[in-house]
Design an enzyme around this catalytic site. Sequence first.
Site, PDB file in Angstrom:
ATOM      1  N   PRO A  28       0.825  -1.206   0.000  1.00 33.08           N
ATOM      2  CA  PRO A  28       0.000   0.000   0.000  1.00 33.08           C
ATOM      3  C   PRO A  28       0.869   1.270   0.000  1.00 33.08           C
ATOM      4  O   PRO A  28       0.511   2.268  -0.615  1.00 33.08           O
ATOM      5  CB  PRO A  28      -0.803  -0.130   1.306  1.00 33.08           C
ATOM      6  N   TYR A  29       2.029   1.214   0.667  1.00 38.38           N
ATOM      7  CA  TYR A  29       2.958   2.352   0.623  1.00 38.38           C
ATOM      8  C   TYR A  29       3.306   2.691  -0.831  1.00 38.38           C
ATOM      9  O   TYR A  29       3.225   3.847  -1.255  1.00 38.38           O
ATOM     10  CB  TYR A  29       4.234   2.017   1.411  1.00 38.38           C
ATOM     11  N   GLY A  30       3.686   1.632  -1.600  1.00 38.46           N
ATOM     12  CA  GLY A  30       4.042   1.848  -3.005  1.00 38.46           C
ATOM     13  C   GLY A  30       2.883   2.445  -3.795  1.00 38.46           C
ATOM     14  O   GLY A  30       3.096   3.285  -4.674  1.00 38.46           O
ATOM     15  N   THR A  83       0.623   4.481  -2.618  1.00 36.89           N
ATOM     16  CA  THR A  83       0.489   5.920  -2.302  1.00 36.89           C
ATOM     17  C   THR A  83       1.612   6.731  -2.955  1.00 36.89           C
ATOM     18  O   THR A  83       1.392   7.855  -3.393  1.00 36.89           O
ATOM     19  CB  THR A  83       0.469   6.185  -0.777  1.00 36.89           C
ATOM     20  N   LYS A  84       2.829   6.160  -3.045  1.00 35.18           N
ATOM     21  CA  LYS A  84       3.923   6.903  -3.689  1.00 35.18           C
ATOM     22  C   LYS A  84       3.633   7.033  -5.193  1.00 35.18           C
ATOM     23  O   LYS A  84       3.904   8.072  -5.797  1.00 35.18           O
ATOM     24  CB  LYS A  84       5.272   6.217  -3.468  1.00 35.18           C
TER      25      LYS A  84
END
Length: 334
Positions: free
Chosen positions: A148-150, A152-153
């Site tokens: 999920p981090y990826g 958002t980036k």
Amino acid sequence: MRAVVTGAAGFIGSHLCEHLLSRGDEVVGVDALTGFYALSYKRRNLARLLGDDHFAFRRGDLLDLRLEPLFAGADAVYHLAGQPGVRGSWGAEFAVYLERNVLVTQRVLEAARDTGLGRLVFASSSSVYGDAEAYPTPETLAPKPVSPYGVTKLAAEQLCETYRTVFGVPTASLRLFSVYGPRQRPDMAFARLVAAACGHRPFPLYGDGGQSRDFTYVGDVVAAMRAAAASRWTGVANLGGGCEVTMRQVIELLGRSTGPVDVVPGPDRPGDARRTAADITLARDAFGYRPRTDLRSGLAAMVRAELASQPGRHQAPALTPLAGTDRYRHPTEV
Ligand code: NAD
């Protein structure tokens, strides 16, 4: 140049501020001092900057601050503030990632649009690629994040591209590949590994150690950010260190200076890609990017910093390359 650095108290942000000041720039640093990791690290990072007359600090959350007056008159805004880390981005924490990575970036872009900035440099991430289909990975490959981090980036990077295309906001999104160096975030693998090795404590390793990364020295990253801001180029580019190694190889290399590391194997963590490697041709052609610090020198700098922080320890032994191989020598090193 007059520069604004968001995330100035963080790992990369504080190195960037130091680099800009060393090049004679006027720097305004902004940071909310979020609690993602201990505030003592961020205070220590800021303390290095606050004595410089050309540095001013503004504490505040980019979701609330009035950004237009902050950006007015700046030649470049370096947008590094965000919620990093792939493993914590699952579950309820995702809301924080969405806020700090996506909503904040959209606010920054709106303010950049209104103030007619010279350049907006955005710290994107190799995590947008996930498990890529080709290595070294070029920017033309379709991103497929595995965390999920990826996601958002990638969303933030796409917002930069949208504002660039529709409103002409001069954005330069740099996909950073596993940045390391002194003052690295305490949750990151190298920081944990170096602290464990220097303190002769066990190192919990996620996965089998066969996962590889294109580790990039923080000094090379911040120099590239300024070079990108000073160039006429806009768009999306990879910033990798130019040398892909596995965690096992890193542990072995480090053990040559600190003594063998006591590795405690653990399970893989969801969200970690198996492999990353950057094709850096675009960054080289666009703004002259050439990573200069090989893994051996970069790790040695981390060991020196770690030992200097321990009372009574001042000398770090030299790191030697593995016998019969130049694996840790950077291709550009002669
Ligand atoms: P960091 O956590 O040390 O620094 C980020 C800083 O941003 C923190 O000091 C935090 O307090 C601040 N911040 C977060 N949300 C904010 C908000 N809403 N308003 C104001 N300040 C806020 O992280 P880092 O490792 O230095 O990473 C910097 C940037 O680079 C991040 O955007 C990260 O996603 C990106 N990046 C880092 C790496 C890496 O290897 N470290 C790799 C790829 C991308």
